[in-house]
Scaffold this motif. Sequence first.
Motif, PDB file in Angstrom:
ATOM      1  N   UNK A 161       0.118 -10.200   6.066  1.00 34.32           N
ATOM      2  CA  UNK A 161       1.308 -10.363   5.365  1.00 34.32           C
ATOM      3  C   UNK A 161       1.962  -9.103   5.297  1.00 34.32           C
ATOM      4  N   UNK A 162       2.657  -8.638   6.178  1.00 30.60           N
ATOM      5  CA  UNK A 162       3.480  -7.393   6.399  1.00 30.60           C
ATOM      6  C   UNK A 162       2.666  -6.271   6.725  1.00 30.60           C
ATOM      7  N   UNK A 163       1.464  -6.549   7.060  1.00 25.26           N
ATOM      8  CA  UNK A 163       0.730  -5.414   7.584  1.00 25.26           C
ATOM      9  C   UNK A 163       0.248  -5.645   9.078  1.00 25.26           C
ATOM     10  N   UNK A 164      -0.563  -4.591   9.632  1.00 28.11           N
ATOM     11  CA  UNK A 164      -0.781  -4.843  11.098  1.00 28.11           C
ATOM     12  C   UNK A 164      -2.431  -5.056  10.927  1.00 28.11           C
ATOM     13  N   UNK A 165      -2.855  -6.188  11.302  1.00 30.36           N
ATOM     14  CA  UNK A 165      -4.038  -6.763  11.388  1.00 30.36           C
ATOM     15  C   UNK A 165      -4.526  -6.574  12.860  1.00 30.36           C
ATOM     16  N   UNK A 166      -5.579  -5.740  13.072  1.00 28.84           N
ATOM     17  CA  UNK A 166      -6.363  -5.623  14.421  1.00 28.84           C
ATOM     18  C   UNK A 166      -7.388  -6.634  14.570  1.00 28.84           C
ATOM     19  N   UNK A 167      -7.462  -7.133  15.581  1.00 29.31           N
ATOM     20  CA  UNK A 167      -8.562  -8.291  16.109  1.00 29.31           C
ATOM     21  C   UNK A 167      -9.188  -7.425  17.266  1.00 29.31           C
ATOM     22  N   UNK A 168     -10.492  -7.223  16.903  1.00 35.20           N
ATOM     23  CA  UNK A 168     -11.739  -6.548  17.896  1.00 35.20           C
ATOM     24  C   UNK A 168     -12.759  -7.365  18.123  1.00 35.20           C
TER      25      UNK A 168
END
Length: 265
Positions: A35-42
């Motif tokens: 929500x409004x942030x940068x979520x990294x999927x690794x």
Amino acid sequence: MNPETSAATVPLHVEAVSVDIAGHRILREASLSADGDVLGLVGPNGSGKSTLLRTVYRMLHPASGRVTAGGRDVWGIPAREAARITAALVQDAPSDLELTVAECVATGRVPHGRLLSADTVADRAAVQNAMKAVGVEAYADRGVATLSGGERQRVQLARALAQEPSILVLDEPTNHLDVQHQLELLSLVRRLRRTTLVTLHDLNLAAAYCDRIVVIEHGAVIAAGTPENVFTSTLLLEVFGVHAAVLSNPLTGRLQLAFTERNNL
């Protein structure tokens, strides 16, 4: 409009999503939220990262579970409306080699009812601002075919920004980019202040530019949290098969990882 400020924040929720392909379960009850942030999927190659992204931007329908954007099921609204909410930069994006850069970026206005040309003041502003944001405005009249791979990647991001989405989905956006442009692109993504889901192979880039990290292995989410909480030496050995030292970058103060092969220690 400025692409860094023109879109409202919209929360993204992936709720217990499973995906079957050719009779095989590829994704198993995966859940995440941003929500409004940068979520990294690794995760390792073949772990299901791109499959999960494809459920978010409506390329793969979940076998179970759901994806919501702003509280609305993305599979329960018209495709054009969904595209006004979520824009995707994917690894297999069409190159549109026959178009100029400006024409290619203008295709991002299709969800707003336009095709190939920016025919209103708002359209033209969106296209111009998107090109400027990623540094390709000087190439506006050049054919996409004349650009390098990294330049084409930046054009694809500009096309996504021209949609003026509230959610960005980026599948390995730093592929084909040199170090300078990797850092510049991810810095731009952070400045956009939009809900962003991004897959990255480079764990140090993920640590430096993502607010939170989700680790996926064998189609299941196995860890989630801040880079400091997720990137432990134990997890990196178990999931990625490498020994790692968790350090602090002397230039930025952000978490940094140093690696060596499993058998080197």
